[in-house]
Scaffold this motif. Structure first.
Motif, PDB file in Angstrom:
ATOM      1  N   ALA A   1       0.697  -1.104   0.049  1.00 40.01           N
ATOM      2  CA  ALA A   1       0.047  -0.103   0.069  1.00 40.01           C
ATOM      3  C   ALA A   1       1.078   1.298  -0.033  1.00 40.01           C
ATOM      4  CB  ALA A   1      -0.717  -0.042   1.206  1.00 40.01           C
ATOM      5  N   TYR A   2       2.027   1.317   0.706  1.00 34.60           N
ATOM      6  CA  TYR A   2       2.939   2.362   0.679  1.00 34.60           C
ATOM      7  C   TYR A   2       3.398   2.781  -0.667  1.00 34.60           C
ATOM      8  CZ  TYR A   2       7.024   5.113   2.072  1.00 34.60           C
ATOM      9  OH  TYR A   2       7.828   6.135   2.093  1.00 34.60           O
ATOM     10  N   ASP A   3       3.926   1.435  -1.252  1.00 26.96           N
ATOM     11  CA  ASP A   3       4.177   1.808  -2.772  1.00 26.96           C
ATOM     12  C   ASP A   3       3.416   2.423  -3.651  1.00 26.96           C
ATOM     13  OD1 ASP A   3       6.715   0.950  -1.797  1.00 26.96           O
ATOM     14  OD2 ASP A   3       6.369  -1.388  -2.672  1.00 26.96           O
ATOM     15  N   LEU A   4       1.863   2.268  -3.553  1.00 33.29           N
ATOM     16  CA  LEU A   4       1.172   2.716  -4.208  1.00 33.29           C
ATOM     17  C   LEU A   4       0.959   4.232  -4.238  1.00 33.29           C
ATOM     18  CD1 LEU A   4      -1.997   0.081  -3.571  1.00 33.29           C
ATOM     19  CD2 LEU A   4      -0.242   0.307  -5.442  1.00 33.29           C
ATOM     20  N   TRP A   5       1.531   4.942  -3.430  1.00 32.22           N
ATOM     21  CA  TRP A   5       1.515   6.469  -3.417  1.00 32.22           C
ATOM     22  C   TRP A   5       2.475   7.182  -4.423  1.00 32.22           C
ATOM     23  CZ3 TRP A   5      -1.194   9.632  -0.221  1.00 32.22           C
ATOM     24  CH2 TRP A   5      -1.779   9.303   1.148  1.00 32.22           C
ATOM     25  N   LEU A   6       1.808   8.114  -4.735  1.00 30.79           N
ATOM     26  CA  LEU A   6       2.799   8.973  -5.682  1.00 30.79           C
ATOM     27  C   LEU A   6       3.746   9.794  -4.985  1.00 30.79           C
ATOM     28  CD1 LEU A   6      -0.140  10.273  -8.088  1.00 30.79           C
ATOM     29  CD2 LEU A   6       1.402   8.265  -8.205  1.00 30.79           C
ATOM     30  N   LYS A   7       4.620  10.091  -5.227  1.00 31.73           N
ATOM     31  CA  LYS A   7       5.967  10.759  -4.674  1.00 31.73           C
ATOM     32  C   LYS A   7       5.656  11.983  -4.029  1.00 31.73           C
ATOM     33  CE  LYS A   7       9.726   9.153  -7.436  1.00 31.73           C
ATOM     34  NZ  LYS A   7      10.906   9.431  -8.106  1.00 31.73           N
ATOM     35  N   GLU A   8       5.197  12.857  -4.427  1.00 29.76           N
ATOM     36  CA  GLU A   8       4.841  14.179  -3.953  1.00 29.76           C
ATOM     37  C   GLU A   8       3.416  13.990  -2.744  1.00 29.76           C
ATOM     38  OE1 GLU A   8       6.311  17.163  -3.614  1.00 29.76           O
ATOM     39  OE2 GLU A   8       7.740  16.030  -4.785  1.00 29.76           O
ATOM     40  N   PRO A   9       2.454  13.244  -3.024  1.00 28.75           N
ATOM     41  CA  PRO A   9       1.425  13.439  -1.933  1.00 28.75           C
ATOM     42  C   PRO A   9       2.130  12.339  -0.829  1.00 28.75           C
ATOM     43  CG  PRO A   9       0.493  12.742  -4.001  1.00 28.75           C
ATOM     44  CD  PRO A   9       2.066  12.960  -4.401  1.00 28.75           C
ATOM     45  N   LYS A  10       2.802  11.626  -1.176  1.00 28.71           N
ATOM     46  CA  LYS A  10       3.622  10.673  -0.007  1.00 28.71           C
ATOM     47  C   LYS A  10       4.617  11.637   1.009  1.00 28.71           C
ATOM     48  CE  LYS A  10       6.329   7.409  -1.313  1.00 28.71           C
ATOM     49  NZ  LYS A  10       6.650   6.141  -2.137  1.00 28.71           N
ATOM     50  N   ARG A  11       5.105  12.538   0.354  1.00 28.08           N
ATOM     51  CA  ARG A  11       6.035  13.334   0.948  1.00 28.08           C
ATOM     52  C   ARG A  11       5.192  14.081   1.829  1.00 28.08           C
ATOM     53  NH1 ARG A  11      11.370  15.165  -0.466  1.00 28.08           N
ATOM     54  NH2 ARG A  11      10.985  14.381  -2.470  1.00 28.08           N
ATOM     55  N   GLU A  12       4.189  14.753   1.340  1.00 31.58           N
ATOM     56  CA  GLU A  12       3.246  15.674   2.251  1.00 31.58           C
ATOM     57  C   GLU A  12       2.901  15.012   3.535  1.00 31.58           C
ATOM     58  OE1 GLU A  12       0.211  17.008  -0.060  1.00 31.58           O
ATOM     59  OE2 GLU A  12       1.471  18.300  -1.631  1.00 31.58           O
ATOM     60  N   VAL A  13       2.363  13.517   3.228  1.00 28.81           N
ATOM     61  CA  VAL A  13       1.752  12.624   4.595  1.00 28.81           C
ATOM     62  C   VAL A  13       3.053  12.615   5.423  1.00 28.81           C
ATOM     63  CG1 VAL A  13       0.939  10.776   5.139  1.00 28.81           C
ATOM     64  CG2 VAL A  13       0.154  11.778   2.959  1.00 28.81           C
ATOM     65  N   HIS A  14       4.133  12.129   4.890  1.00 28.75           N
ATOM     66  CA  HIS A  14       5.348  12.088   5.815  1.00 28.75           C
ATOM     67  C   HIS A  14       5.638  13.159   6.551  1.00 28.75           C
ATOM     68  CE1 HIS A  14       6.879   8.255   4.976  1.00 28.75           C
ATOM     69  NE2 HIS A  14       6.710   8.217   3.647  1.00 28.75           N
ATOM     70  N   GLN A  15       5.409  14.546   6.066  1.00 29.37           N
ATOM     71  CA  GLN A  15       5.674  15.687   6.674  1.00 29.37           C
ATOM     72  C   GLN A  15       4.771  15.674   7.868  1.00 29.37           C
ATOM     73  OE1 GLN A  15       5.565  18.539   3.618  1.00 29.37           O
ATOM     74  NE2 GLN A  15       7.902  18.576   3.341  1.00 29.37           N
ATOM     75  N   LYS A  16       3.374  15.655   7.727  1.00 28.57           N
ATOM     76  CA  LYS A  16       2.561  15.572   8.744  1.00 28.57           C
ATOM     77  C   LYS A  16       2.774  14.383   9.670  1.00 28.57           C
ATOM     78  CE  LYS A  16      -1.693  16.944   5.903  1.00 28.57           C
ATOM     79  NZ  LYS A  16      -2.952  16.287   5.400  1.00 28.57           N
ATOM     80  N   CYS A  17       3.303  13.352   9.411  1.00 21.42           N
ATOM     81  CA  CYS A  17       3.397  12.342  10.479  1.00 21.42           C
ATOM     82  C   CYS A  17       4.752  12.904  11.430  1.00 21.42           C
ATOM     83  CB  CYS A  17       3.719  10.909   9.734  1.00 21.42           C
ATOM     84  SG  CYS A  17       2.201  10.274   8.807  1.00 21.42           S
ATOM     85  N   ALA A  18       5.769  13.321  10.507  1.00 24.26           N
ATOM     86  CA  ALA A  18       6.917  13.707  11.452  1.00 24.26           C
ATOM     87  C   ALA A  18       6.741  15.030  12.189  1.00 24.26           C
ATOM     88  CB  ALA A  18       7.941  14.050  10.235  1.00 24.26           C
ATOM     89  N   ALA A  19       5.593  15.875  11.782  1.00 26.86           N
ATOM     90  CA  ALA A  19       5.141  17.018  12.962  1.00 26.86           C
ATOM     91  C   ALA A  19       4.568  16.578  13.831  1.00 26.86           C
ATOM     92  CB  ALA A  19       4.486  18.021  11.827  1.00 26.86           C
ATOM     93  N   PHE A  20       3.748  15.464  13.548  1.00 19.74           N
ATOM     94  CA  PHE A  20       2.995  15.203  14.836  1.00 19.74           C
ATOM     95  C   PHE A  20       3.533  14.274  15.950  1.00 19.74           C
ATOM     96  CE2 PHE A  20       0.458  11.605  16.916  1.00 19.74           C
ATOM     97  CZ  PHE A  20      -0.733  12.340  17.122  1.00 19.74           C
ATOM     98  N   LEU A  21       4.888  13.414  15.344  1.00 16.00           N
ATOM     99  CA  LEU A  21       5.630  12.695  16.254  1.00 16.00           C
ATOM    100  C   LEU A  21       6.712  13.588  17.109  1.00 16.00           C
ATOM    101  CD1 LEU A  21       6.246   9.514  14.033  1.00 16.00           C
ATOM    102  CD2 LEU A  21       4.815   9.839  16.086  1.00 16.00           C
TER     103      LEU A  21
END
Length: 1652
Positions: free
Chosen positions: A966-986
């Motif tokens: 499921a992780y590999d199904l992401w496109l690069k830019e949307p995936k980067r944005e979600v990673h940024q949200k996760c890192a900010a939360f953690l």
């Protein structure tokens, strides 16, 4: 790729259909046919299939599909450009072929043929040959035909298809068949119609077709006018001369759009509607290909043919819809109509797609033969495997198609096996359908197919009447150990034992059903096979069957199979034979009376009784049910029987009803395995009643422990060992799933990432040859796996699916194997971090994801970015804001019920008895999250969702593979944005464990990288990772250790121990009860995800920071393999930065990143620590050396330089004692800490070598460590270095300095507080003192300190005392006859999942077997562990352990005079001993090896070995070597003297033997060594008293040792009678030996003189 598409959606749709459809009339009824004239060009590209295979084997993530798409479209796009520029229309892309059309009037054919020939010459000139980056050459061959054609449109309101038929279609394919790469062939009709004066040709022998050479002049046909005339009735915009295709400029037209959509696959339409680039549809994907060819009988009209094809298309489409397949293409081929159908496309993937494809193929075959009278043959070819799926062509004209070897094979099967449904072996195997559904086909030569493998005809039903033929596909064979399932096997063994005991006692108080549940690939079948094997060894009858998916649709099938096997009628050929067997089995008159009830189920013809004939249907069914249960009960009364059902989720409902009643009434034991059930596909009610029964035991299979993966890999590959890099890769990527591990290894092998090589065992040393002069059995290890050895098989990504090749390989028995030994090594181009998910595994995961709705897919995709474990709070934070909570609740509920998620707090294993009374738990929303903030988990399952409110706080993916996919199904830019949200939360979460109080797992890490790098905002109540935001550090106390006044040793030591006991009790009372370490949760929920997210963002600095923190945390939790995995990631980043490459895939290549020296050194320091703890001493030393070089503290190896530097450091040390250092800055402190840690390990490693140069090097390292510690001005580090110095003094023989240091440290540590930091320091001191006391021979003191260290470890370490310290502690406990405490300690610390820990445990078990007179574990169990240990890389690397294990077995067999096995294990021990370090852990094995050497000398003496003097000298040499290595360790001093006395007894020096034995007895009294003292007393009586014992009695006296349960409470002196005794060689041999003149050592003679 040429001109871009228009701005409107209609342009994107038009790109997928030809002009023949775009500009066709819309109002006609379907089906219909339109006649026209035209010229066809068929371009067949060679090299695509080979290139696809090479890209599919690419081992770089995201490389294969992207690069393949670019290469394909670059080449095909150029060809299409020439066709479009010449006015052509691309009819379709058939894989690696293109069919183009020029629609013209009859009068224009001559000129247009010339135009097409010119276009073809241009294509050959520019595209005739092209090289690709993977080494494949692309070439094209062209065929041209012309004449009368017909367009046929077929289909229904939802989907429509077009095809072109006519003589010209057949001719163009025949023309292309005559061509070779680089040539152009004109069909006979085209040659007749063309301008012959302008086209120069070559004749083809015996053919009317001709080969084009060149044209004399340019064609006169106007392409511009022709293009202007096309589509004149449809509106366009922005038409210019540079427009390649008019259809790309269509204006919006709703009716036209709806028409286009009917011709386009749903997979493509979804992407177009979502506005996503079609490039993202391109991928290497496992799919199933179905080619259907319909050959019609001749003589029918065009209209009739059109109607027949239409009806066939409707029938095929219905089969596709019902089985979730798609029709991709329809075209005329070889006077027949061919349909290309696909299964497993995006959105349609299913786990059982192969079975569906075969069933659909058979349905199509039946329908066509039944409904079409004018049909000559229906031929279908089915294959499965990795293919390229994607959009191929030009930007304005392209199609979704499939390319690959399996596509070609399916087409060849269709043509070479007419009239049947044929398939390849992969489709047969992965369909999981019964073998009786398939017939093997004869091999045929097929064009372009080298090795198709075994081919089958699919029958769709059993081709012969069979009963009871459902054997298990996995069978346990002797020598194939089942790895990592000890707990599960223990549960089954206890149930089997309880079942047999209950039968004997005549009651039913036992658990009679065992259910093993788990996902695909977890080893359920292997576990059942092991259960069958163990049951059969007990002499109990086993009825084992394996079911298939089709069986669930046949009522009573499972029951029929069980009864057939139970009554032994499964092999009977006729009903009469079955009747005879049944009558011989049944003697009860009541049961015989109603045998007619078996007629339908067992296909027999017993006469119908009068009672049965009068029954109505319901009464008869009820009677049958009771009768079947009575039969099962009757057979279970006669003999014990175990029923084993594999794939039990395919049991039909009627059989479940019988089984449920039988489980309640019959005396049987049932063991079954099944897939995880869900509410959507859950079990029948009868099964639910079975699983909620109190007598049912439920086991949920989890992934294997990391330490087992290395052994499993050795089994699969058939090798003796694998590299650590491969083991780490498998641990990280397989997630403990055996099937994943096998597929990953297959991918590595096929991609040349690993290489399997034969190894030659080194020849035994000369002294081994003279010890064992007789010929002995030549022993080799395992046979290599045959799965992937043939070079041709590398091209197949799935491999041969036969059971013999897919099951695990065994590491052959050490004694019985006669084959060569192989090892696995890393390939030259290996890059494990770039390995993608194997396509077979990806297909399994996609099947799960494609069944979800878009809302659920979004939740899963977002959760996949977070990680394997997901908090609900974080998931809500990153989901799109459009997601409301009610909708999210529904989505999560569905995902729970469909086994996509489970509660992250779920206990790892539980039985259904614990869930009794909660039948809704099966497939329901079970949640174990704490309802009380003071709890971690709830003991009772609640509901994850109640009253529309989601309550589960922590979610976990049920399958790690699904998450990764499921992780590999992401496109690069949307995936980067979600990673940024996760890192900010953690970053806003707590970064420390309150219980442990640590501010970070790497000391001073934040200061080293800069305090401003991590911006952390504290949350309620938790101190955060930032040091300054936590509680203030305690004020440093100035200490001066060299000024502590000495006290009286005894009073000081007793006072010190009493104070420590009091401190431990107080700490437990105040904080110990409420304190619970949460470091493991911190690693799982924060640190590991932060690495993942920082890497996803592309932030190199933060990624490196959290890689080190995570690795250090895992190392502290003893998760060594996982720690190494993160450290390897850090090393890859360093290597990439050094080479000038981006740190990792998502990193910005333009950013300049520099890792500071402290972090670089920390990578190697942590790696060294982990390797040291895993026993890889040599590799660890090199890591510490690299770290010290970075830190500027290199320890030289040159003796002269070393001596000068040592003198310099000693002078500095004297100077530092009187100097008062100020507190250094935080960065400097972190720098010094790294130096201290590295030097602490370096001096320990050098002390193990025991050579003068290494002792000098150790002295230099410990001095440098103490100097660095003083520079920190921190009490903790200074004291820590002083504790290290204490141990150094003991190991280097400086005992006086050690005693002074000990008194100073006791005084200092007595003043420490009970803080966490001080308690950790105290723990280090106590553990060190335990080792020091043990080495000095003070056994009772060693025990006191060791037990105290155990108590403190329970407070300071989450995992308690480590096994190495336990090994040190068990020795004095055993020597002092404190057997109960010793056994309790060992059994309490047994770690089944940790190979090294198990090795330590079994070493201790061997010591009890050899010396105590009882067995903690049976010898057979210990021996089996040693045989399996060589396939555990982490255990093999622990040379001290392996030497102890091999030496113990060598001594055991030597005592038994089993010289063949003794030679085997002595040789192994000798080889390991050459490299094993002189560590405290190694001394046990060395002493055992020494005893073995002495007994082998006795063997030589008895056999009158001609090399007896050489053997004697070698034995004395071993004693001298032991003294040199372990001169500072007196633990085994009495035993070594005992063995030396025995050696002199054998050589006739009785007086010297008596004197040495007397000295050994004195040492025993001094040490308090009761075990050795009793053994010495036995030897004194035996050697010098009146008592003599026969050799036979000597050899057999210790073979029947009592178990610990039997020996518990028995006086140790009584147990000593079971112990082995050292005997002479008989009176005659004794006398002979006195005449051989064996000269004693000078040191030993001094002992005799001293006593005289």
């Amino acid at each position: 790729m040429g001109e871009t598409q228009g701005l409107y959606k209609i342009s994107k749709l038009a790109a997928h259909v030809p002009d023949l459809v775009v500009y066709s009339t819309l109002a006609k009824d379907i089906p219909y046919a339109e006649k026209f004239h035209g010229v066809l060009l068929f371009a067949d590209v060679s090299g695509f299939t080979k290139m696809t295979e090479k890209f599919s084997l690419s081992n770089k993530k995201g490389f294969g599909a992207d690069e393949l798409t670019r290469t394909l479209n670059s080449y095909i796009g150029d060809i299409v450009s020439y066709i479009l520029a010449s006015g052509g229309d691309i009819l379709n892309f058939a894989g690696d072929a293109i069919l183009a059309l020029w629609t013209v009037e009859r009068i224009q054919l001559r000129d247009v043929i010339s135009l097409v020939v010119k276009c073809s010459l241009d294509i050959q000139d520019q595209c005739g040959s092209r090289n690709t980056e993977v080494g494949c050459q692309l070439r094209v061959k062209l065929g041209i035909s012309a004449g009368k054609l017909s367009k046929v449109v077929i289909g229904d309101e939802l989907s429509q298809y077009f095809l072109v038929i006519g003589r010209a279609v057949d001719e163009v394919r025949l023309a292309e068949g005559l061509a070779v790469a680089g040539t152009i062939i004109l069909s006979p009709n085209a040659w007749e119609l063309c301008d012959r004066d302008n086209i120069v040709i070559d004749r083809i022998e015996n053919e009317r077709a001709v080969k084009v050479r060149y044209m004399k002049r340019e064609p006169s046909f106007s392409v511009e006018k022709y293009q202007d005339s096309v589509g004149a009735m449809v509106e366009h915009e922005h038409l210019t001369r540079d427009c390649v295709r008019k259809a790309s400029r269509l204006t919006p037209n709703a009716e036209l759009e709806n028409t286009f959509r009917k011709y386009i696959m749903k997979t493509v339409l979804q992407k177009i509607d979502d506005g996503q680039p079609l490039e993202y549809l391109s991928e290497m994907r496992p799919a199933t290909i179905v080619f259907v060819n319909l050959q019609f009988s001749g003589g029918q009209s065009e209209e009739g043919l059109c109607a027949a094809i239409h009806r066939a298309a409707i029938g095929i489409a219905r089969q596709m819809v019902s089985h979730q397949g798609r029709i991709n293409k329809v075209f005329m081929f070889d006077k027949g109509c061919t349909f290309l159908c696909l299964f497993g496309l995006p959105g349609d993937k299913r786990e059982d797609e192969r079975a569906h494809a075969l069933q659909a193929a058979c349905g199509i075959h039946d329908i066509c033969q039944r409904e079409f009278c004018n049909l000559k043959t229906v031929s279908i070819g089915v294959t499965t495997g990795p293919v390229f799926c994607g959009v191929v062509g030009h930007s304005v004209r392209h199609e979704y198609t499939v390319i690959g070897r399996k596509v070609n094979l399916a087409a060849r099967l269709m043509m070479h096996y007419p009239g049947v449904v044929s398939c390849d072996s992969e489709t047969c195997y992965y369909s999981k359908l019964p073998a009786l559904y398939f017939n093997k086909l004869p091999k045929k030569a097929m064009k372009g197919i080298k090795d198709p493998g075994v081919l089958y005809q699919f029958m769709a039903r059993k081709h012969s009447i069979t009963i009871g033929i459902a054997p298990m596909s996995v069978v346990r064979e002797e020598g194939y150990p089942l790895l990592g399932r000890e707990k599960e096997i223990s549960v089954f063994s206890s149930m089997l034992k309880g079942y047999l005991e209950s039968r004997a006692a005549g009651h039913t108080n036992y658990n009679n059903v065992l259910i093993c549940e788990g996902p695909v690939g977890y080893g359920k079948s292997r576990l059942l096979a092991e259960a069958v094997y163990r049951t059969a060894k007990e002499g109990v009858r086993v009825i084992s069957i394996e079911l298939a998916k089709t069986d669930i649709k046949q009522s009573n099938y499972a029951l029929q199979t069980l009864l057939a096997v139970l009554m032994s009628v499964q092999n009977c050929k006729s009903y009469a034979d079955r009747e005879k067997v049944i009558l011989s089995k049944i003697e009860d008159p009541e049961i015989k009376e109603n045998l007619c009830l078996l007629n339908d189920i067992l296909l027999v013809k017993f006469p119908v009784s009068k009672d049965v004939s009068l029954m109505d249907s319901d009464t008869k069914n009820k009677k049958m049910r009771n009768y079947f249960v009575e039969l099962l009960c009757k057979f279970s009364e006669d003999e014990p029987c175990v029923y084993v059902l594999d794939q039990a989720h395919f049991v039909d409902q009627a059989s479940w009803a019988i089984l449920q009643e039988a489980c309640e009434r019959a005396s049987v034991l049932v063991c079954m395995a099944l897939l995880s059930c869900t509410n959507q596909s859950g079990p029948f009610p009868e099964f639910s009643r079975i699983i909620t029964n109190p007598r049912t035991t439920y086991l949920k299979l989890l992934g294997l422990e990391p330490s087992v993966i290395g052994q499993l890999a050795c089994q699969i590959l058939g090798v003796t060992r694998i590299p650590s890099e491969v083991e780490l890769f498998l641990v990280e990527r397989s997630h403990g799933v055996p099937f994943y591990c096998e597929e990953l290894l297959k991918s590595l092998y096929l991609g040349h990432q690993i290489v399997i090589e034969e190894v030659q065992e080194e020849d035994p040393a000369e002294d081994i040859d003279i010890l064992f002069p007789e010929p002995t059995l030549v022993v080799h290890l395992s046979k290599p796996s045959q799965v992937w050895q043939q070079e041709d098989s590398r091209a197949s990504a799935l491999g041969t699916p036969k059971a013999s090749t897919l099951k695990f390989r065994k590491i052959a028995d050490l004694v019985e194997s006669k084959d060569r030994a192989f090892i696995c090594r890393v390939g030259e181009v290996a890059k494990f971090h770039e390995i993608p998910i194997p396509l077979t595994l990806k297909g399994m995961a996609l099947a799960r994801l494609d069944q979800l709705q878009p809302a659920e897919q979004m939740v899963v995709k977002c959760a996949s970015v977070i990680g394997h474990t997901v908090t609900t709070e974080m998931l809500v934070h990153i989901l799109p804001k459009a997601e409301n909570l009610d909708k999210l609740n529904l989505s999560l509920s569905y995902l729970f019920e469909s086994a996509m998620f489970e509660c992250g707090s779920t206990p790892e294993q539980f039985t259904w008895r614990q869930r009794h009374g909660q039948p809704e738990c099966w497939g329901a929303l079970s949640c174990y999250c704490a309802r009380d903030s003071r709890e971690d988990v709830s003991e009772v399952a609640g509901l994850a969702s109640a009253d529309g409110v989601w309550r589960c706080k922590v979610l976990r993916f049920c399958s790690a593979l699904v998450r990764e996919t499921a992780y590999d199904l992401w496109l690069k830019e949307p995936k980067r944005e979600v990673h940024q949200k996760c890192a900010a939360f953690l970053l806003r979460q707590a970064h420390r464990c309150r219980a442990c109080g640590v501010h970070g797992f790497v000391f001073g890490h934040k200061a080293a990288v800069g305090n401003n790098m991590m911006e952390v905002r504290p949350l309620s109540g938790e101190a955060l990772f930032t040091g300054r935001r936590g509680p203030p550090r305690p004020q440093k106390r100035r200490i001066s250790l060299n000024q502590v006044r000495p006290l009286q040793p005894n009073s000081e030591e007793d006072t010190f121990l009493l104070k420590l006991d009091s401190m431990v009790r107080d700490y437990k009372r105040t904080t110990g009860r409420t304190r619970k370490c949460r470091c493991a949760q911190l690693v799982e929920c924060l640190l590991c995800p932060m690495v993942h997210h920082c890497m996803g963002i592309g932030d190199v600095a933060k990624t490196f920071f959290y890689l080190l923190e995570t690795a250090a945390a895992l190392a502290s939790l003893s998760s060594h393999l996982q720690a190494l995995s993160y450290l390897n990631e850090a090393k890859i980043i360093l290597d990439n930065l050094k080479a000038g490459h981006p740190a990792f895939e998502t990193a910005d290549p333009r950013a300049k990143v520099k890792i500071n020296s402290i972090e670089r050194a920390c990578v190697f320091r942590l790696t060294g620590e982990v390797l040291y703890n895993m026993g890889q001493i040599k590799e660890a030393e090199s890591m510490f050396t690299r770290a010290l070089r970075i830190l500027g503290k290199h320890v030289p190896t040159n003796p002269v330089v070393m001596s000068v530097k040592y003198l310099h450091e000693k002078i500095k040390s004297q100077h530092y004692r009187s100097r008062i250092f100020g507190s250094p800055g935080e960065r400097k402190l972190a720098f010094l800490h790294q130096q201290i840690c590295c030097l602490s390990y370096v001096w320990q490693i050098r002390c193990m070598r025991r050579t003068p140069q290494n002792i000098l090097s150790a002295s230099l390292a410990i001095t440098m460590e103490r100097n660095s510690a003083r520079q920190t001005a921190e009490e903790y580090k200074i004291t820590f270095s002083c504790i290290d110095y204490l141990l150094y003094c003991q190991l280097s023989g400086r005992e006086d300095q050690g005693r002074r240091s000990e008194r100073m440290l006791r005084r200092t540590c007595s003043e420490l507080s009970d803080s966490q930091e001080d308690l950790t320091l105290t723990s280090h001191l106590v553990r060190t003192l335990a080792i020091v006391k043990l080495c000095s021979g003070a056994l009772h003191d060693a025990i006191r300190y060791g037990l105290l260290a155990e108590k403190i470890s329970e407070l300071t370490k989450p995992l308690g005392l480590d096994m190495r310290t336990i090994v040190v502690l068990h020795t004095p406990l055993m020597f002092t006859h404190r057997y109960g405490e010793c056994v309790r300690l060992l059994l309490g610390q047994e770690y089944p999942g940790n190979g090294v820990a198990k090795g330590c445990f079994y070493v201790a078990c061997f010591h009890f077997l050899l010396y105590s007179g009882f067995a903690v574990r049976p010898f057979e169990e210990c021996h089996a562990f040693v045989e399996e240990s060589h396939s555990d890389p982490s255990l093999v690397a622990e040379q001290s352990l392996m030497m102890s294990l091999y030496s113990a077995l060598a001594l055991w067999y030597t005592r038994l005079f089993d010289w063949e096995k003794a030679c085997l294990f002595y040789t192994k021990a000798w080889r390991v001993a050459q490299q094993a370090p002189s560590s405290i852990q190694a001394i046990n094995g060395t002493v055992v090896f020494l005893e073995c050497q002495v007994l082998l000398f006795r063997k030589a003496l008895v056999e009158h070995n001609k090399h007896i003097h050489t053997i004697y000298k070698n034995t004395q040499k071993h004693f001298s070597e032991f003294t040199r290595k372990y001169s500072t360790n007196r633990t085994f001093g009495p035993r070594v003297l005992h063995l030396r006395a025995y050696l002199y007894l054998l050589t006739g020096h009785r007086a010297l033997s008596r004197a040495i034995l007397h000295q050994a007895a004195g040492l025993c009294r001094q040490h308090g060594n009761k075990l050795e003292k009793g053994w010495i007393r036995q030897s004194q009586n035996l050697w010098f008293g009146a008592c003599r014992q026969s050799t036979a009695k000597e050899a057999g006296s210790f073979m029947t040792l009592p178990s610990w349960e039997e020996a518990r409470g028995v006086d140790p002196e009584e147990l000593a009678h079971n112990r082995y005794t050292l005997m002479g060689v008989g009176d005659q041999s004794w006398a002979d030996s006195s005449n051989l003149c064996f000269t004693p050592n000078t040191e030993d003679i001094q002992i005799l003189k001293g006593q005289g």
